[in-house]
Structures are given as structure tokens and as C-alpha cells.
Design an enzyme around this catalytic site. Structure first.
Site, PDB file in Angstrom:
ATOM      1  N   HIS A  78       0.823  -1.207   0.000  1.00  0.00           N
ATOM      2  CA  HIS A  78       0.000   0.000   0.000  1.00  0.00           C
ATOM      3  C   HIS A  78       0.864   1.267   0.000  1.00  0.00           C
ATOM      4  O   HIS A  78       0.571   2.237  -0.700  1.00  0.00           O
ATOM      5  CB  HIS A  78      -0.919  -0.034   1.225  1.00  0.00           C
ATOM      6  CG  HIS A  78      -1.650   1.251   1.468  1.00  0.00           C
ATOM      7  ND1 HIS A  78      -1.294   2.118   2.477  1.00  0.00           N
ATOM      8  CD2 HIS A  78      -2.692   1.831   0.823  1.00  0.00           C
ATOM      9  CE1 HIS A  78      -2.100   3.165   2.450  1.00  0.00           C
ATOM     10  NE2 HIS A  78      -2.952   3.026   1.455  1.00  0.00           N
ATOM     11  N   GLU A  81       2.093   1.943  -3.370  1.00  0.00           N
ATOM     12  CA  GLU A  81       1.011   2.531  -4.194  1.00  0.00           C
ATOM     13  C   GLU A  81       1.021   4.060  -4.056  1.00  0.00           C
ATOM     14  O   GLU A  81       0.925   4.791  -5.046  1.00  0.00           O
ATOM     15  CB  GLU A  81      -0.332   1.941  -3.757  1.00  0.00           C
ATOM     16  CG  GLU A  81      -1.538   2.523  -4.462  1.00  0.00           C
ATOM     17  CD  GLU A  81      -2.677   2.792  -3.496  1.00  0.00           C
ATOM     18  OE1 GLU A  81      -3.108   3.954  -3.419  1.00  0.00           O
ATOM     19  OE2 GLU A  81      -3.120   1.852  -2.795  1.00  0.00           O
ATOM     20  N   HIS A  82       1.149   4.548  -2.834  1.00  0.00           N
ATOM     21  CA  HIS A  82       1.233   6.002  -2.643  1.00  0.00           C
ATOM     22  C   HIS A  82       2.463   6.583  -3.337  1.00  0.00           C
ATOM     23  O   HIS A  82       2.401   7.632  -3.974  1.00  0.00           O
ATOM     24  CB  HIS A  82       1.330   6.327  -1.149  1.00  0.00           C
ATOM     25  CG  HIS A  82       0.017   6.324  -0.429  1.00  0.00           C
ATOM     26  ND1 HIS A  82      -0.440   7.412   0.278  1.00  0.00           N
ATOM     27  CD2 HIS A  82      -0.941   5.373  -0.303  1.00  0.00           C
ATOM     28  CE1 HIS A  82      -1.613   7.134   0.817  1.00  0.00           C
ATOM     29  NE2 HIS A  82      -1.941   5.895   0.490  1.00  0.00           N
ATOM     30  N   GLU A 158      -3.599   8.262   7.369  1.00  0.00           N
ATOM     31  CA  GLU A 158      -4.659   7.453   6.754  1.00  0.00           C
ATOM     32  C   GLU A 158      -5.071   6.332   7.705  1.00  0.00           C
ATOM     33  O   GLU A 158      -6.250   6.036   7.883  1.00  0.00           O
ATOM     34  CB  GLU A 158      -4.176   6.877   5.415  1.00  0.00           C
ATOM     35  CG  GLU A 158      -5.214   6.023   4.717  1.00  0.00           C
ATOM     36  CD  GLU A 158      -4.751   5.458   3.380  1.00  0.00           C
ATOM     37  OE1 GLU A 158      -3.597   5.734   2.974  1.00  0.00           O
ATOM     38  OE2 GLU A 158      -5.542   4.744   2.736  1.00  0.00           O
TER      39      GLU A 158
END
Lengths: 451, 443
Positions: A78, A81-82, A158
Site C-alpha cells: 500500500h 502505491e502512494h 490514513e
């Protein structure tokens, strides 16, 4: 995520997210009618033509997700991905998003346990531009600590937003970790805080080099285009990237569960208790075959709507719950889950709701389901495939999720026929095979001090 | 784990209040007037055998009687819980068996219905809609059940820092106006709602004089005209005349802290905005894109998220109500750094006010806003929603064709003039929910 008046849905969404985002599994052979081809470097391509508007959705799906995070590096899929938006030699300094926006496009990305997806929605005449950008960052990502460290803080924020500020999400994370003893579906997609805090630029680059390559990716384009038009562009931008010989994923096998497990989270922030139960269940990707479709029908019949058994019994007749239902997500590379949930009515003890839920389970397993009940549910499910044709994004997502979760294009296209073939006997056989108390995890969210 | 979900909310607002670019091919809007005089706007689309119908009644929760807050919302939960000869479960079963999607919703300024059906079931779907709007039963059992569900939902929302922030912001900004009251009501007001209230709402609010309709999909104008009379002809021609006063937000400059034991503070900030009919609305809309209007490219996202890692999302949006105009924003940051987030946000607002935007920023904002809109109108439901929004805002049936011209016409002088006159970091009403360090509350 839209909050529903029926609060169960939000609960369901959280519960599901821990394994994989539920993909729209609606299709019909004469509906999407995709074209497919494979580039010489192994990159699979799916094209869904829909010429209603001069618009395309362009998606690249990588066969890697949070369940592939190395031990101790949870959250790296993840986090990468950022970081994929940070830049390359030719498109430096976060310009990717600026360029897409300047061209009137919308874009984003998401990660689940099984796949990582980058997508743009653009006017048809901007497709080539986004293909050039996406192909560039498949191989040319450059990262500096100036990019990586603030973005790690973003991910931690997040995590606070999604999980730590929300007791139901904290419980859902614990439940998944308890449901899977071995398999990495136990790991939260966003990662454990203690590990995310220590992720580095080099962790991200190692993960990128190990998994990002055309032979580990699927290109899906839906909209005002066909395969004949797309192929030259796909060859030009993705076809020139060499294959890397990436081996299929080797996942740990979850052992059979032989003892029921329970998780209770007490938190003074909780004002509304919640009850859930998850059972390990086979997925299409892990070889469930026809059983997966029977489980889909079971989930819908038992707890998929306001006329389902659970809602009718617990909410309408007994009035002890304000929501009650069931879910099953069959698009999953490995063993998935079948879930039940309920929200007690104000003032009703959670144990009473659990007892009523178990009584309904006993009735289901002892008495079975009748053919008329099954026929009714199937008809509605099959109709949903027609609605699915409207959405470019939904069509693209169905194929992307299938092909990165061990399924085929045919699995998507044949879905209505497979649902139509499910019988009452199939449903009850699936229920008896999966809804075994010893293979369950019961989650309870309660107010009060942590015990 | 999507890279950013904050901006999705912003886009939803944008779709409703500011429309379209050149809608090539798909979107020819036709005004259909039935023999009985009922009007609907229609976009025919026959590729897929489905259609979407959106209906809105001007009014909404701001008309809820005092002490009965949550009435419009409760009705929205009850119209598909029994109507005509169908008791609750029979009605729901009929909807499911026809594979119809039917829902109702209430906001401060309108009450809406949303219908989606396979075109082979069109007549039956409109009949179910007619029953829901015209002959709701409000039987005791479903009323009690929906009341329980709403009350459980309210309990749950008190756990949600965003809901708490929003409630606090609006009750502070509108202490003596319906906009300050919760659409969902309170536990007490929801408990007080009677069957007479529910019926009163229908007579008062569900009337043809305040109704707008948008239809998109597999249906012809001729067929629709017949269905309009059959479906809506029985509704009262005229509803109640309760009016809501125009107002402006109070609380400018206040900072309110609502203590909650959570690791991340949620901050809602806002000030007066511009009404939808304001001559400067488009200039403000373009300005907002530059400051904080979604996407990864705004000044606030660059400063708060990309450079400093202070938040997963930060955004601002114009929120024009029928009787007030707001400019709102939201950020969420760990308690220890939330003061820093607010400082950066205020500084960015002041910088845009004092120094304006650049020509390049203006150009980028315009190409995004004009280029992106048609991309989002790719489903019947979204277009039908837009048709209803245009009618509610009285923007004209050719608005879809004109809209990009309004954006193109905005000059750098316009943006900078609006920034200078509208933006005021010192006048923000700020609500912080959490345990923020270093924030001085004014309350």
C-alpha cells in the site's frame, strides 16, 4: 463509502475491506463481451467496448497486494502505491497527477490483499497520454527520502482516519488477524502501525523491483475503444518493456480451523454494540468451483436484503436487532470468508442477538432451503448483471479483480449462467460445509473499559 | 485503501452544483410535458435496457416542525415500508422480485426519490413509485422499526468525529435557523414523531408545485408522458407554504474544541460562501479548485499533505444552500500536529487572498474543470441526478451546453478579486473534535 440508513452496511464494508474490496461480480456472456489478447512480454490485456460517450477508463492491475508484504514489512504494498505518484526521471516531482488533471482526467489507485491498481478516467483522445505515463512508472520510479518520509506520515494519518479513530475498524482488524493463523490475509492492508513507522525508501524500491513488471500486470481498458484500436498503443507503450520472469505467487496455506475463536473489543467510545461472525470459506481463485456460486446465493438468501431470513427474523419479527445480514466475497486468490453481522436494537443485550442468530443458523442447517426461495433470489441476482453494463469502471474492475485473483475472463462472463445453475441442494450443501461453528471467529464490539 | 477518498466527496458536490462540458453524443435533454401538465426532463439512451428516474421536491428537512426534527428523514426511510395494498414485507418483496432499485432521501433543501429499473419492468416500477409517494401506509410495526434504526444510527454517529464536528459547526453557525438542526433529528425529536406528523409531511411536502423530475435511459418521450400522469397525477397540486428565511452563518472567528479520546483530530472549518446565483459563483468555483478543491493538485494538498505529511486528505468546497451560502473545508491530523495543519491552512488562505493565483494555476484549473465533467456523467443515474440539480437551481435546460462557457469566461482578475473579497482566515469558524495539542479554544 456511503453510510447507509441501515447501519449494518457500513459494518459490512469494514469487515470486507480487511480481506479484499468486494468487486462487482456481475456480468453476462452477451453483455460485457470483452476482447482479450496478451503482449509478447506476458502482459494480459482486456478491452470492454462501450461507445456511449467518448470516454475511457484505463487501469493497470498488478498481481501483488498486502498479503504479499514481506514479514515485518506490513503495509509496504500500500505504501508503494502512494509512492508511485512521486515521479520518474522524465516525469519528476509528483507531476503525474498534475498532468492528468490538466488534461481533464480523474485518477487514483487502490490496494487490496491480492492486487494493486492504478487507474485514470480520461477523454478518449487522452488515452495515449495516460498509457505513456503509466508505462513510464512501471519501470522508471525514482524515490528520495524527501518523497518517502512525508508520504509515510500521510499513510500513518490514513491509518488513524480509517482504523485508529474507529473502534469498529480496530475490531475488524483484530478479527481478521485471528481468523487467519498463517495466511497473510491476517495482515491489515494498510499495515500494522509499528511496522509502517519503520518502512523505508529501500523497502519500497525492493518491493517495486520484485513485483512491478509487465508479466505481473493486467491492462484493462473500458469505453470508447476496441481491441483493434488499443493493440498498437498497448504494443507501443507496454509491449516494449521486457518481461522479468516473475514467478507466480507462493502463498502460505491456511490450516483447517478446528476450534471456534472469539474476539471482544471494549472501548469507551462505543455507543452502539456490533456483532459479527466470520467462517473460512473457499474462493473461486482457490478452487471453490460451483460451491462459490452456491455460497453467493446462500449469502443473498440468508442475509442479503430486507426480505432475507436474518433481517426478517431478527429485525422485523423479533425486533431485537436494527440490522442483520450475511456476506460472501468469492473473488479472492486464497481462502476467503463468509460473514454474518448484526446490530442489536437499543437496550438489547448482544448475547440475545447472538442466540437468535445461532437459532437461525440451526434452522437453516437442519431444514434447508426451498426451491422457490432460491429461484427468487437467483432471478434478482441475475438481473443485477444487466445493470452492471452501465458502468465503465465496474466492468473494468470486474475483469481486473478476476484476473489478479486466480480467475478467468470466462468466470466473469459466465457468472449469470453459473448463478442460474445453483440448486437448493447446492445451497444447503454449501451451508453445511462452510457454516461450521468450529471454523468461526465471533467478533463483539462493546462499550466500556478495555478488559 | 484508496490513495485518496476525501476528494470523492468534493466531486459529488461539484456534480450537483456545477454542471457539464460538451456532452458529445449521449446527452440531448428534452422537456417532456404530459397531457396533465406534469413536466420531466428526459435523456433517451437505448443501448442498455435500463432506466433511471430522479425526483426532487423542494423543501426538505429545513421545513421539519420544531420538536419534530428528523421528520423528513424518517419519511425517507418509510416510503418503501408499505404502500397501497402491500404491507411492508410484501412491498419490499415486490421491489426485489422486479429487480427495482428504489430509495428516498432528505437533505435540508429537498426530499428526493431515486428509481432504477430494467426497462421491461418500467410500468410496474412506476406503479411502485406511485404507491410509495401517493399511498404510503405508515403501519405501526415498520414505523417502530425504522424509528429504532434511526435511533441506533444516531447513537452510532455520536462515535463518529466527522458527524460530531459537522453537528457542532452547523449548530454554532445557525443557532436560530433550521440549518442548525440535524437532518436526522435527535433521539428526543425522533421519539416524538407521530403517524399524524408523517401524514402531515406528505400533504405538506410531496406536492406537484415543488416537484422536478429527471429521466435517463431506455424509454421514449411518448411513453414517459403517459407514465408521468399515471404516477404523479394523484399527488396534491399544491403543498404547504412554510417558508425558510435567508440567513448568514454566525460564529466567525470562533475555535471550538470538542474533546474526544481519539488519536487524530478531525477539523471542520468554514466561513460565508457565495450563493449559486451570485455573479461571481464561477470565479469562486475556479478559485476553490486552486485552493483546496479536490484532487492532488490544490495548494492545500501540496502544503498540508505532500510537503508536510500532515494529513491523508485536506479539501475545501463551496456549499450553496437555498437560503445560505457556505465555504467549508476539512482536515484530519494527529492530535500533536493539528495546530500546525491549521496554521498552514490559514497561511495558504491568506496567501491566495493577498497575492492571488498565477495564470498557470488558472489555466490548469480551467482545463481540469471543463475537461473532467463529462467523464463523470457516464451512467443514467448520474445524468438524471444532474437534470434534477439543474432544475432545482433553475439553471435552464440548455445549461449543459453553456456551462463550460461560464468556466472559460473566468479571468485571473475575477479569481483574484473574489479571493480578496471572500477569503478571510481570521473569520473561519473552526471545530476540532479530538484531543488537539496547542489549540486555543475561544469557547
Amino acid at each position: 463509502m456511503r453510510l447507509s440508513k441501515l447501519l449494518g452496511l457500513a459494518w459490512l464494508a469494514l469487515a470486507t475491506m480487511a480481506v479484499a474490496a468486494p468487486a462487482p461480480r456481475e456480468a453476462r456472456a452477451e453483455v460485457f463481451n470483452p476482447e482479450t489478447f496478451t503482449l509478447a512480454n506476458g502482459m494480459q490485456v482486456v478491452v470492454v467496448t462501450n461507445r456511449r460517450a467518448p470516454v475511457v477508463v484505463h487501469m493497470v492491475w498488478y498481481r501483488v497486494g498486502a498479503a504479499d508484504d514481506p514479514p515485518g514489512k506490513s503495509g509496504i504494498a500500500h505504501f508503494l502505491e502512494h509512492l508511485m505518484f512521486k515521479g520518474t526521471k522524465t516525469v519528476p516531482g509528483g507531476q503525474f497527477s498534475d498532468i492528468v488533471a490538466r488534461n481533464g482526467g480523474n485518477e487514483n489507485a487502490f490496494t487490496t490483499s491480492d492486487y494493486t491498481v492504478y487507474f485514470q478516467k480520461v477523454a478518449r483522445d487522452r488515452l495515449e497520454l495516460v498509457m505513456r505515463l503509466e508505462a513510464d512508472r512501471m519501470v522508471n520510479l525514482t524515490l528520495t527520502d524527501d518523497d518517502v518520509l512525508p508520504e509515510r506520515d500521510v499513510v500513518l494519518e490514513e491509518r488513524r482516519s480509517r482504523t485508529e479513530n474507529n473502534p469498529a475498524a480496530l475490531l475488524s482488524e483484530q478479527v481478521a488477524a485471528v481468523q487467519y493463523l498463517v495466511h497473510h490475509y491476517r495482515v491489515p492492508i494498510i499495515g500494522w502501525r509499528e511496522e509502517v513507522e519503520k518502512l523505508t525508501r529501500s523497502d519500497a524500491m525492493s518491493f517495486y523491483r520484485a513485483h512491478y513488471a509487465p508479466d505481473n500486470a493486467v491492462l484493462v481498458v473500458a469505453g470508447d475503444i476496441d481491441a483493434k484500436e488499443l493493440r498498437p498503443l498497448a504494443e507501443k507503450y507496454y509491449g516494449v518493456i521486457p518481461a522479468r520472469g516473475i514467478a507466480p505467487r507462493q502463498r502460505l496455506k491456511e490450516p483447517a480451523q478446528v476450534a471456534a475463536r472469539r474476539v471482544t473489543l471494549k472501548d469507551p467510545r462505543v455507543r452502539q454494540p456490533q456483532w459479527s461472525r466470520g467462517y473460512l470459506a473457499p474462493s473461486l481463485g482457490s478452487g471453490a468451483g460451483a460451491r462459490a456460486y452456491a455460497l453467493e446465493v446462500l449469502a443473498e438468501l440468508f442475509g442479503g436484503s430486507t426480505t432475507s431470513r436474518l433481517y426478517r427474523t431478527l429485525v422485523v419479527d423479533q425486533k431485537i436487532a436494527v440490522s442483520a445480514g450475511a456476506w460472501y466475497d468469492d473473488t479472492s486468490l486464497d481462502t476467503t470468508r463468509f460473514g454474518l453481522y448484526a446490530t442489536p436494537s437499543p437496550g438489547v443485550a448482544i448475547d440475545k442477538v447472538e442466540a437468535a442468530m445461532e437459532a437461525e443458523l440451526r434452522r437453516l442447517l437442519a431444514d434447508g432451503v426451498d426451491a422457490a426461495e432460491v429461484a427468487r433470489v437467483k432471478k434478482r441476482m441475475i438481473a443485477s448483471a444487466i445493470y452492471a453494463r452501465e458502468s465503465l469502471f465496474g466492468a473494468a474492475r470486474a475483469f481486473g479483480a478476476a484476473l489478479t485473483s486466480g480467475e478467468t475472463v470466462a468466470d466473469v462472463e459466465d457468472w449469470p449462467d453459473r448463478i442460474a445453475a445453483v440448486t437448493a441442494d447446492d445451497v444447503i450443501a454449501a451451508a453445511r460445509a462452510v457454516l461450521r461453528p468450529e471454523a468461526s471467529v465471533t467478533g463483539r464490539l462493546l462499550p466500556g473499559e478495555t478488559s | 485503501m484508496i490513495r485518496s477518498f476525501a476528494r470523492l466527496a468534493v466531486l459529488a458536490v461539484a456534480i450537483l452544483f456545477l454542471a457539464v462540458a460538451t456532452m458529445a453524443r449521449a446527452t440531448e435533454v428534452v422537456r417532456v410535458v404530459s397531457p396533465g401538465g406534469i413536466e420531466a426532463w428526459l435523456v433517451e439512451a437505448h443501448e442498455i435496457p435500463v432506466l433511471s428516474v430522479e425526483i426532487a421536491f423542494r423543501g426538505g428537512a429545513s421545513r421539519d416542525p420544531k420538536g419534530r426534527e428528523g421528520l423528513a428523514n424518517m419519511v425517507s426511510g418509510l416510503l418503501d415500508e408499505g404502500a397501497g395494498d402491500y404491507p411492508s414485507q410484501a412491498y419490499q418483496a415486490r421491489i426485489e422480485d422486479l429487480a427495482i432499485h428504489l430509495g428516498f432521501d432528505a437533505n435540508q433543501d429537498s426530499f428526493s426519490a431515486s428509481l432504477k429499473t430494467l426497462s421491461e419492468n418500467t410500468a410496474a416500477a412506476f406503479e411502485m413509485l406511485r404507491l410509495a409517494l401517493g399511498e404510503p401506509r405508515f403501519d405501526d410495526q415498520p414505523v417502530a422499526r425504522i424509528r429504532r434504526q434511526i435511533q441506533a444510527g444516531l447513537a452510532r454517529r455520536t462515535e463518529d468525529p466527522d458527524y460530531v464536528a459537522r453537528r457542532t459547526w452547523f449548530s454554532t453557525a445557525f443557532p436560530n435557523h433550521p440549518y442548525g438542526r440535524p437532518v436526522e433529528g435527535t433521539p428526543d425529536s425522533v421519539a416524538a414523531i407521530t403517524k399524524a406528523d408523517l401524514k402531515g409531511f406528505m400533504a405538506d411536502q410531496i406536492a406537484r408545485d415543488r416537484m422536478v423530475i429527471g429521466v435517463v435511459g431506455d424509454i421514449t418521450a411518448e411513453r414517459l408522458a403517459v407514465l408521468l400522469d399515471r404516477t404523479f397525477g394523484g399527488l396534491p397540486a399544491v403543498g404547504g407554504d412554510r417558508v425558510v428565511a435567508d440567513t448568514t452563518p454566525a460564529g466567525a472567528g470562533r475555535v471550538i474544541v470538542v474533546e474526544r479520546d481519539i488519536p487524530q483530530s478531525v477539523v471542520l472549518f468554514g466561513q460565508r460562501g457565495l450563493r449559486r446565483k451570485d455573479a461571481d459563483f464561477y470565479a469562486a468555483y475556479v478559485m476553490n479548485r486552486i485552493l483546496g478543491g479536490g484532487g492532488f493538485t490544490s495548494r492545500l494538498t501540496a502544503e498540508v499533505r505532500e510537503k508536510r505529511g500532515l494529513a491523508y486528505g485536506v479539501y475545501t468546497y463551496l456549499s450553496p444552500y437555498d437560503h445560505a451560502a457556505l465555504y467549508l473545508g476539512r482536515v484530519a491530523t494527529q492530535n500533536g500536529r493539528v495546530a500546525e495543519s491549521l496554521t498552514v491552512i490559514r497561511a495558504e488562505i491568506a496567501r491566495l487572498r493577498d497575492h492571488g493565483a498565477s495564470a498557470a494555476e488558472l489555466a490548469d484549473a480551467k482545463t481540469y474543470l471543463t475537461g473532467s465533467f463529462p467523464l463523470r456523467l457516464d451512467s443514467n443515474g448520474k445524468i438524471a441526478n444532474l437534470l434534477v440539480g439543474i432544475q432545482l437551481q433553475d439553471l435552464g435546460i440548455d445549461y449543459i451546453d453553456r456551462r463550460n462557457g461560464y468556466i472559460e469566461a473566468v479571468t485571473l482578475d475575477d479569481v483574484n478579486r473574489v479571493a480578496a473579497s471572500l477569503l478571510d482566515p481570521d473569520s473561519l469558524l473552526v471545530v476540532v473534535v479530538g484531543k488537539p495539542a496547542g489549540i486555543k479554544a475561544t469557547n
